[in-house]
Structures are given as structure tokens and as C-alpha cells.
Design an enzyme around this catalytic site. Structure first.
Site, PDB file in Angstrom:
ATOM      1  N   ARG A  44      -1.814  -5.255   2.446  1.00  0.00           N
ATOM      2  CA  ARG A  44      -3.057  -5.060   1.722  1.00  0.00           C
ATOM      3  C   ARG A  44      -3.229  -6.125   0.652  1.00  0.00           C
ATOM      4  O   ARG A  44      -2.282  -6.477  -0.044  1.00  0.00           O
ATOM      5  CB  ARG A  44      -3.063  -3.681   1.066  1.00  0.00           C
ATOM      6  CG  ARG A  44      -3.364  -2.584   2.049  1.00  0.00           C
ATOM      7  CD  ARG A  44      -3.190  -1.223   1.456  1.00  0.00           C
ATOM      8  NE  ARG A  44      -3.799  -1.067   0.140  1.00  0.00           N
ATOM      9  CZ  ARG A  44      -3.900   0.097  -0.488  1.00  0.00           C
ATOM     10  NH1 ARG A  44      -3.440   1.191   0.105  1.00  0.00           N
ATOM     11  NH2 ARG A  44      -4.453   0.180  -1.673  1.00  0.00           N
ATOM     12  N   ARG A  89       5.426  -3.281   0.774  1.00  0.00           N
ATOM     13  CA  ARG A  89       5.007  -2.536   1.966  1.00  0.00           C
ATOM     14  C   ARG A  89       4.090  -3.355   2.887  1.00  0.00           C
ATOM     15  O   ARG A  89       3.336  -4.210   2.440  1.00  0.00           O
ATOM     16  CB  ARG A  89       4.367  -1.206   1.580  1.00  0.00           C
ATOM     17  CG  ARG A  89       3.038  -1.293   0.890  1.00  0.00           C
ATOM     18  CD  ARG A  89       2.592   0.097   0.390  1.00  0.00           C
ATOM     19  NE  ARG A  89       1.290   0.021  -0.230  1.00  0.00           N
ATOM     20  CZ  ARG A  89       0.646   1.058  -0.767  1.00  0.00           C
ATOM     21  NH1 ARG A  89       1.204   2.262  -0.761  1.00  0.00           N
ATOM     22  NH2 ARG A  89      -0.540   0.905  -1.298  1.00  0.00           N
ATOM     23  N   LYS A  95       1.212   9.158  -0.592  1.00  0.00           N
ATOM     24  CA  LYS A  95       0.119  10.017  -0.119  1.00  0.00           C
ATOM     25  C   LYS A  95      -0.253   9.694   1.325  1.00  0.00           C
ATOM     26  O   LYS A  95      -0.369  10.581   2.157  1.00  0.00           O
ATOM     27  CB  LYS A  95      -1.132   9.848  -1.005  1.00  0.00           C
ATOM     28  CG  LYS A  95      -0.903  10.176  -2.476  1.00  0.00           C
ATOM     29  CD  LYS A  95      -2.187  10.085  -3.288  1.00  0.00           C
ATOM     30  CE  LYS A  95      -2.776   8.680  -3.375  1.00  0.00           C
ATOM     31  NZ  LYS A  95      -1.981   7.718  -4.167  1.00  0.00           N
TER      32      LYS A  95
HETATM   33  P1  AMP Z   1      -6.025   3.414  -2.034  1.00  0.00           P
HETATM   34  O1  AMP Z   1      -5.912   2.967  -0.628  1.00  0.00           O
HETATM   35  O2  AMP Z   1      -6.253   4.886  -2.168  1.00  0.00           O
HETATM   36  O3  AMP Z   1      -4.906   2.914  -2.900  1.00  0.00           O
HETATM   37  O4  AMP Z   1      -7.364   2.734  -2.615  1.00  0.00           O
HETATM   38  C1  AMP Z   1      -7.496   1.321  -2.695  1.00  0.00           C
HETATM   39  C2  AMP Z   1      -8.625   0.967  -3.651  1.00  0.00           C
HETATM   40  O5  AMP Z   1      -9.860   1.509  -3.166  1.00  0.00           O
HETATM   41  C3  AMP Z   1      -8.486   1.536  -5.057  1.00  0.00           C
HETATM   42  O6  AMP Z   1      -7.683   0.715  -5.890  1.00  0.00           O
HETATM   43  C4  AMP Z   1      -9.942   1.587  -5.504  1.00  0.00           C
HETATM   44  O7  AMP Z   1     -10.418   0.302  -5.856  1.00  0.00           O
HETATM   45  C5  AMP Z   1     -10.652   2.013  -4.237  1.00  0.00           C
HETATM   46  N1  AMP Z   1     -10.724   3.492  -4.104  1.00  0.00           N
HETATM   47  C6  AMP Z   1     -10.133   4.259  -3.155  1.00  0.00           C
HETATM   48  N2  AMP Z   1     -10.414   5.552  -3.319  1.00  0.00           N
HETATM   49  C7  AMP Z   1     -11.205   5.626  -4.420  1.00  0.00           C
HETATM   50  C8  AMP Z   1     -11.806   6.697  -5.140  1.00  0.00           C
HETATM   51  N3  AMP Z   1     -11.643   7.970  -4.754  1.00  0.00           N
HETATM   52  N4  AMP Z   1     -12.547   6.379  -6.230  1.00  0.00           N
HETATM   53  C9  AMP Z   1     -12.730   5.100  -6.630  1.00  0.00           C
HETATM   54  N5  AMP Z   1     -12.171   4.050  -6.021  1.00  0.00           N
HETATM   55  C10 AMP Z   1     -11.409   4.299  -4.921  1.00  0.00           C
END
Ligand code: AMP
Length: 215
Positions: A160, A126, A13
Site C-alpha cells: 500500500r 506488510r 482488523k
Molecule cells: P485503512 O485501509 O482502513 O487503513 O484506510 C486507509 C485510508 O483510507 C485511511 O488512512 C483514510 O485516509 C481512508 N479511510 C478509510 N476508512 C475511512 C473512514 N471510515 N473514514 C475516513 N477515512 C477513511
């Protein structure tokens, strides 16, 4: 044009959103990036979100929807790409309300279909350039010159904190339990387009662009 990129962690994404930003002047709205910035800055939201993110769980719907609302108020140029939001049915509802309040609506929900077994390998390998954010991978995309970013020449890279196998498994489970169920809601509205997320990065981009161009 406002679109959602939907798919499990590691589906690509963020990579695809960055390409659409560069190609079309769209704006990427990544709640994950916003939350990581809040954690780094030590804001009240960051302090609340940190432990949940480290565990791979989901931050509260209220927090992420508020972040999206604030970001939408700053304007979205040629359109918004929602990346990692919405992740629950409640967030999907909030997004409709946030857009409607601004006279906007969703055009497409692009689902990146992927083989889950391959995702763990994608995610744990990554890393990104700490200076420009270019994405790399231990196995699939090393910098051309070891230790030097292909794009900006930077020498610092970062990973990360939640890209480890245990957290990734929790993130996948959260996706299956809470995020995948929102796909049928959007399907019923005729918004979903499915793209093969296992194809080459460029092919995935081309497939998405074809959808956006109505081809
Ligand atoms: P991502 O970078 O999208 O993989 O998000 C990393 C982490 O941020 C996730 O594992 C969640 O803990 C939190 N997070 C990101 N976006 C959301 C969302 N829309 N709702 C809830 N938690 C989120």
C-alpha cells in the site's frame, strides 16, 4: 450478526475480517478497500480521496458513510464486519442510522488492543499477493517459496502506498484523536469486547469467535 472491528492501523482488523468471512460467511465492509478501489478506478470519489489517503488523513464522513450505505444495500449474508469504519463520532451516528433504516443493529464492537510501538513495524513490512490478496510480512510471514504466493501460486505482490512510516504516524494520530473517542460511546451501550491484538493471529480469531458464539 453485525460487528465492528476497531483498533489502530495495523491492529489486524483486515486479517481478522478475512478469517471471519472464510469461517462464517460474513461480509467484510472495509472503507479503506472501497476507497482504494475508487482511487484505482479513477471515480469522482477516488479523485477526491486520493491525496487525503496518501497523507494519512481521514476522508470526509459523507463520502465513507455513503459508500457503506451503498454496500449495505447489496446485502450482507450472514452479517457485516465493519473494518475501518466508523472512524469518527459522526460516522458512528451514521452507521446507527444506516442500520436502523434497514431493520438491523450492531451486536458487538470488538476492540483489538495493541501496543502502538509494535504497529509501525507491522505496517511498514506488510505486503499482499496482487492476485488473491493473501497477506504477508517481510519479517513475520514471508511466502514459503520466495516470490510465490502460498495460496494461489501468483508471483506478483503489492504494498500500500500509505504503508510508509511518516504516513503511518499520521494515521495513528488520527486514530487517537478521532477514532479512540468513539469507544466510550459504544462502551456506554454495553457493546465493547476487548481482545488482545498482540496475540498470534489464530488466537485472536479464536477469541473473536468465542465472543460471537456467546462463549
Ligand atoms: P485503512 O485501509 O482502513 O487503513 O484506510 C486507509 C485510508 O483510507 C485511511 O488512512 C483514510 O485516509 C481512508 N479511510 C478509510 N476508512 C475511512 C473512514 N471510515 N473514514 C475516513 N477515512 C477513511
Amino acid at each position: 450478526m453485525n460487528i465492528i472491528l476497531l483498533g489502530p492501523p495495523g491492529a489486524g482488523k483486515g486479517t481478522q475480517a478475512a478469517r471471519l468471512v472464510a469461517d462464517r460467511g460474513m461480509v467484510q465492509l472495509s472503507t479503506g478497500d472501497m476507497l482504494r478501489a475508487a482511487v484505482k478506478a479513477g471515480t469522482p470519489v477516488g479523485l477526491q480521496a486520493r491525496a487525503v489517503m496518501e497523507s494519512g488523513g481521514l476522508v470526509s464522513d459523507e463520502i465513507v458513510s455513503a459508500l457503506i450505505g451503498e454496500r449495505l444495500d447489496q446485502g450482507t449474508g450472514n452479517g457485516a464486519i465493519f473494518d475501518g469504519y466508523p472512524r469518527t463520532a459522526a460516522q458512528a451516528e451514521s452507521l446507527d442510522e444506516l442500520l436502523a433504516a434497514r431493520g438491523a443493529k450492531l451486536d458487538y464492537v470488538i476492540e483489538l488492543a495493541v501496543d502502538e510501538d509494535a504497529l509501525v513495524e507491522r505496517i511498514v513490512g506488510r505486503f499482499t499477493c496482487a492476485t488473491c490478496g493473501e497477506g504477508y510480512h517481510d519479517k513475520f510471514k514471508q511466502p514459503k517459496v520466495a516470490g510465490t504466493c502460498d495460496v494461489c501460486g501468483g508471483h506478483e505482490f503489492k504494498r500500500r502506498a500509505d504503508d510508509n512510516e511518516e504516513t503511518v504516524r499520521t494515521r495513528m494520530a488520527e486514530y487517537r484523536a478521532k477514532t479512540a473517542p468513539i469507544i466510550p460511546i459504544y462502551e456506554a451501550r454495553g457493546l465493547v469486547r476487548r481482545v488482545d491484538g498482540m496475540a498470534d493471529i489464530g488466537e485472536v480469531t479464536a477469541a473473536i469467535e468465542a465472543i460471537l458464539d456467546g462463549r
